[in-house]
Scaffold this motif. Structure first.
Motif, PDB file in Angstrom:
ATOM      1  N   GLU A 140       0.807  -1.216   0.000  1.00  0.00           N
ATOM      2  CA  GLU A 140       0.000   0.000   0.000  1.00  0.00           C
ATOM      3  C   GLU A 140       0.840   1.266   0.000  1.00  0.00           C
ATOM      4  O   GLU A 140       0.384   2.312  -0.457  1.00  0.00           O
ATOM      5  CB  GLU A 140      -0.929   0.012   1.224  1.00  0.00           C
ATOM      6  CG  GLU A 140      -1.920  -1.130   1.258  1.00  0.00           C
ATOM      7  CD  GLU A 140      -2.958  -1.029   0.151  1.00  0.00           C
ATOM      8  OE1 GLU A 140      -3.380   0.093  -0.175  1.00  0.00           O
ATOM      9  OE2 GLU A 140      -3.334  -2.088  -0.391  1.00  0.00           O
ATOM     10  N   GLU A 141       2.062   1.175   0.547  1.00  0.00           N
ATOM     11  CA  GLU A 141       2.916   2.348   0.694  1.00  0.00           C
ATOM     12  C   GLU A 141       4.340   2.085   0.193  1.00  0.00           C
ATOM     13  O   GLU A 141       5.289   2.083   0.980  1.00  0.00           O
ATOM     14  CB  GLU A 141       2.981   2.777   2.159  1.00  0.00           C
ATOM     15  CG  GLU A 141       1.662   3.170   2.779  1.00  0.00           C
ATOM     16  CD  GLU A 141       1.830   3.505   4.242  1.00  0.00           C
ATOM     17  OE1 GLU A 141       2.093   4.692   4.538  1.00  0.00           O
ATOM     18  OE2 GLU A 141       1.736   2.591   5.076  1.00  0.00           O
ATOM     19  N   PRO A 142       4.520   1.875  -1.113  1.00  0.00           N
ATOM     20  CA  PRO A 142       5.871   1.620  -1.625  1.00  0.00           C
ATOM     21  C   PRO A 142       6.824   2.790  -1.391  1.00  0.00           C
ATOM     22  O   PRO A 142       8.038   2.608  -1.353  1.00  0.00           O
ATOM     23  CB  PRO A 142       5.655   1.350  -3.115  1.00  0.00           C
ATOM     24  CG  PRO A 142       4.350   2.008  -3.439  1.00  0.00           C
ATOM     25  CD  PRO A 142       3.523   1.899  -2.188  1.00  0.00           C
ATOM     26  N   GLU A 143       6.262   3.975  -1.182  1.00  0.00           N
ATOM     27  CA  GLU A 143       7.093   5.163  -0.944  1.00  0.00           C
ATOM     28  C   GLU A 143       7.866   5.078   0.373  1.00  0.00           C
ATOM     29  O   GLU A 143       8.787   5.867   0.600  1.00  0.00           O
ATOM     30  CB  GLU A 143       6.248   6.436  -0.994  1.00  0.00           C
ATOM     31  CG  GLU A 143       5.226   6.575   0.107  1.00  0.00           C
ATOM     32  CD  GLU A 143       3.874   5.905  -0.165  1.00  0.00           C
ATOM     33  OE1 GLU A 143       2.944   6.138   0.624  1.00  0.00           O
ATOM     34  OE2 GLU A 143       3.734   5.154  -1.152  1.00  0.00           O
ATOM     35  N   LEU A 144       7.541   4.117   1.236  1.00  0.00           N
ATOM     36  CA  LEU A 144       8.323   3.920   2.459  1.00  0.00           C
ATOM     37  C   LEU A 144       9.786   3.647   2.142  1.00  0.00           C
ATOM     38  O   LEU A 144      10.672   3.995   2.918  1.00  0.00           O
ATOM     39  CB  LEU A 144       7.752   2.763   3.295  1.00  0.00           C
ATOM     40  CG  LEU A 144       6.419   3.010   3.987  1.00  0.00           C
ATOM     41  CD1 LEU A 144       5.889   1.717   4.603  1.00  0.00           C
ATOM     42  CD2 LEU A 144       6.562   4.095   5.046  1.00  0.00           C
ATOM     43  N   VAL A 145      10.042   3.046   0.990  1.00  0.00           N
ATOM     44  CA  VAL A 145      11.423   2.782   0.564  1.00  0.00           C
ATOM     45  C   VAL A 145      12.170   4.104   0.400  1.00  0.00           C
ATOM     46  O   VAL A 145      13.340   4.206   0.762  1.00  0.00           O
ATOM     47  CB  VAL A 145      11.449   1.945  -0.736  1.00  0.00           C
ATOM     48  CG1 VAL A 145      12.852   1.866  -1.308  1.00  0.00           C
ATOM     49  CG2 VAL A 145      10.895   0.555  -0.471  1.00  0.00           C
ATOM     50  N   ASN A 146      11.495   5.120  -0.133  1.00  0.00           N
ATOM     51  CA  ASN A 146      12.108   6.442  -0.289  1.00  0.00           C
ATOM     52  C   ASN A 146      12.223   7.172   1.046  1.00  0.00           C
ATOM     53  O   ASN A 146      13.235   7.800   1.330  1.00  0.00           O
ATOM     54  CB  ASN A 146      11.281   7.327  -1.227  1.00  0.00           C
ATOM     55  CG  ASN A 146      11.245   6.818  -2.643  1.00  0.00           C
ATOM     56  OD1 ASN A 146      10.189   6.426  -3.125  1.00  0.00           O
ATOM     57  ND2 ASN A 146      12.367   6.805  -3.328  1.00  0.00           N
ATOM     58  N   GLU A 147      11.172   7.085   1.838  1.00  0.00           N
ATOM     59  CA  GLU A 147      11.099   7.874   3.069  1.00  0.00           C
ATOM     60  C   GLU A 147      12.005   7.344   4.174  1.00  0.00           C
ATOM     61  O   GLU A 147      12.545   8.120   4.958  1.00  0.00           O
ATOM     62  CB  GLU A 147       9.650   7.909   3.558  1.00  0.00           C
ATOM     63  CG  GLU A 147       8.721   8.646   2.605  1.00  0.00           C
ATOM     64  CD  GLU A 147       7.246   8.423   2.921  1.00  0.00           C
ATOM     65  OE1 GLU A 147       6.924   7.729   3.916  1.00  0.00           O
ATOM     66  OE2 GLU A 147       6.410   8.940   2.161  1.00  0.00           O
ATOM     67  N   ASP A 148      12.158   6.023   4.258  1.00  0.00           N
ATOM     68  CA  ASP A 148      12.903   5.426   5.365  1.00  0.00           C
ATOM     69  C   ASP A 148      13.550   4.104   4.911  1.00  0.00           C
ATOM     70  O   ASP A 148      13.141   3.033   5.354  1.00  0.00           O
ATOM     71  CB  ASP A 148      11.943   5.190   6.547  1.00  0.00           C
ATOM     72  CG  ASP A 148      12.655   4.818   7.833  1.00  0.00           C
ATOM     73  OD1 ASP A 148      13.903   4.894   7.885  1.00  0.00           O
ATOM     74  OD2 ASP A 148      11.963   4.438   8.790  1.00  0.00           O
TER      75      ASP A 148
END
Length: 130
Positions: A87-95
């Protein structure tokens, strides 16, 4: 300058591994890798129960501008995947070293970690790539 935590081990394809005392290890992609990818929109990880091999493809990270294979730094059985990334692949970018981890394995051979780069060797590798 990319962040390179000193407690991790790294491989040339920009994945990291954090070993635990119980014979398991967590795998993710480095800050440098997520920065090069750009905004991550999809992460494909191996299924729980499969064996991944050190240095071999274990998944994929796709961004708005490219896709990149994800390699496992170590050999072992996948015991957990980061379901939040669906649901939140952007977690890879953020943390990338925290909530953005990809999968966990039960290590086949803890000695395999000795052959991986430490933070200073990886930082030098990244500097050569920039």
């Amino acid at each position: 300058m990319s962040e390179t935590p000193p407690d991790l081990k790294y491989i040339e394809t920009h994945q990291w591994v954090r070993a635990a005392d119980d014979g398991t290890a967590t795998v993710g992609i480095t800050d440098f890798a997520q920065d090069q990818l750009g905004d991550v929109v999809f992460v494909g990880v191996p299924e729980v129960g499969v064996t991944v091999n050190g240095g071999e493809e274990a998944g994929v990270a796709e961004s708005v501008k490219s896709a990149s294979d994800v390699f496992s730094p170590v050999t072992g059985e996948v015991i957990e995947v980061n379901e939040a990334l669906e649901e939140e692949p952007e977690l890879v970018n953020e943390d990338p070293y925290g909530d953005g981890w990809l999968f966990r394995v039960r290590l086949k051979d803890q000695g395999e970690l000795d052959g991986l780069m430490d933070a200073s060797a990886y930082a030098a590798h990244v500097a050569d790539a920039e």
